[in-house]
Design a protein around this motif. Structure first.
Motif, PDB file in Angstrom:
ATOM      1  N   CYS A  55    -108.617  36.968   1.670  1.00 62.18           N
ATOM      2  CA  CYS A  55    -108.266  36.868   0.261  1.00 62.18           C
ATOM      3  C   CYS A  55    -107.123  35.889   0.025  1.00 62.18           C
ATOM      4  CB  CYS A  55    -107.860  38.233  -0.290  1.00 62.18           C
ATOM      5  SG  CYS A  55    -109.162  39.472  -0.214  1.00 62.18           S
ATOM      6  N   LYS A  58    -103.548  36.504  -4.551  1.00 67.59           N
ATOM      7  CA  LYS A  58    -103.909  37.228  -5.769  1.00 67.59           C
ATOM      8  C   LYS A  58    -105.082  38.178  -5.558  1.00 67.59           C
ATOM      9  CE  LYS A  58    -102.152  33.710  -8.956  1.00 67.59           C
ATOM     10  NZ  LYS A  58    -102.464  32.820 -10.101  1.00 67.59           N
ATOM     11  N   GLY A  59    -105.490  38.344  -4.294  1.00 67.51           N
ATOM     12  CA  GLY A  59    -106.528  39.306  -3.968  1.00 67.51           C
ATOM     13  C   GLY A  59    -107.945  38.840  -4.186  1.00 67.51           C
ATOM     14  N   GLY A 225    -103.114  39.226   0.333  1.00 66.86           N
ATOM     15  CA  GLY A 225    -103.841  39.801  -0.791  1.00 66.86           C
ATOM     16  C   GLY A 225    -103.890  41.316  -0.805  1.00 66.86           C
TER      17      GLY A 225
END
Length: 328
Positions: A55, A58-59, A225
């Motif tokens: 990720c 920000k994921g 992330g």
């Protein structure tokens, strides 16, 4: 929509061209991967091959993959061929601080094979003892000829990975879009979507139901992330989910094509699609959860779409528990 004339066939043995591999080797390979991937890396023990993903801070998913331990200090990631180069370049920025070497392997031979009258070994003409073929989904076996990974599906199927080109071998396999469509259809019906470059950095892992497939460890330490992924899970902030859909169509939709409601407002987007036995299209799409909660009518390019059940429930499955179950 892209016009495609092929239709599905029975799943036999087919050359798969949508996959590639990334090898990670070195004394720090496990430590390095532990800080980058959603998997608990030590669960990859040469038998269990956990699903995983990488990720952004920000994921958002850069890639999802399956993680195999091929030997001591040697791991292999299986992922979409369209993401191989970008993931390798991304990880190399961090690998420079570890005793770990990344090697992209775009030219490995992948064969998908289904269970039929012959054993997987016999139908490919290989000397791979039948008892060594993994029987449980998510497990693998290796020898000096190949790696065999058990895939999910309505009937048993395996992904076979060769380190050499087998064109010169006496192996009878399909190498056409029809055979690959049949394999893709089984992925779709298994609720398994492999991210491609068309939607990279776009979805949270949960939007591909990755935690329901055991692809996220919520018990491990930090990875890139992790904070965003964990927050979305524990606060119930995931409002889009992967859903299985069928639609009467003569062509496969483009990746990212919109699904709409009766007001022509986008409520989802296509991730992967394939023709089924009736000549209709089945697909996986990331959809607003309101579609299921409120029974919203859905359309694809004006054609009514039908929501189909997934073979699993949308709830967290810990890979640690999966690993324990495989050893019992």
């Amino acid at each position: 929509m892209a016009t495609v004339t092929s239709r599905t066939s029975a799943l036999g043995s087919v050359r798969l061209t949508h996959l590639a591999a990334l090898d990670v080797k070195g004394a720090d390979a496990e430590k390095f991967l532990q800080g980058q991937t959603s998997a608990q890396v030590n669960l990859a023990d040469g038998h269990f091959a956990p699903l995983t993903c990488f990720c952004t801070p920000k994921g958002r998913m850069l890639a999802n993959a399956q993680l195999l331990r091929m030997g001591e200090n040697h791991f292999r990631l299986l992922l979409s061929s369209t993401l191989l180069e970008s993931l390798a370049n991304h990880l190399k920025k961090f690998a420079a601080f570890y005793k770990a070497e990344l090697t992209a392997l775009p030219n490995l031979t992948f064969i998908g094979t289904g269970d039929n009258a012959q054993s997987p070994a016999d139908q490919l003409g290989l000397h791979f003892p039948e008892q060594n073929f993994p029987e449980q989904v998510g497990t693998h076996s290796n020898n000096d000829q190949l790696c065999a990974l058990r895939y999910p599906g309505r009937t048993p199927r395996w992904l076979l990975c060769f380190d050499h080109d087998i064109n010169g071998d006496k192996i009878s396999i399909q190498d056409d879009d029809e055979g690959r469509n049949a394999w893709q259809l089984e992925d779709i019906r298994s609720g398994l979507a492999w991210l491609t470059d068309a939607q990279q950095d776009h979805f949270l892992p949960q939007m591909l139901n990755w935690e329901a497939l055991g692809g996220i460890s919520f018990k491990k330490g930090c990875y890139t992330g992790q904070e965003v992924v964990a927050r979305a899970h524990f606060r119930g902030q995931v409002k889009k989910r992967l859903m299985h859909i069928s639609v009467g169509a003569q062509a496969l939709p483009e990746v990212g094509a919109n699904l709409t409601n009766s007001d022509d407002k986008a409520v989802g987007e296509v991730v992967v699609s394939a023709f089924n036995e009736q000549g209709d299209v089945e697909l996986l799409a990331v959809m607003s959860t309101k579609v299921m909660e409120e029974t919203v009518p859905v359309f694809l390019a004006g054609a009514p779409a039908t929501l189909l059940p997934l073979p699993y429930t949308i709830e967290r499955v810990d890979p640690e528990q999966l690993a324990v179950g495989l050893n019992n």
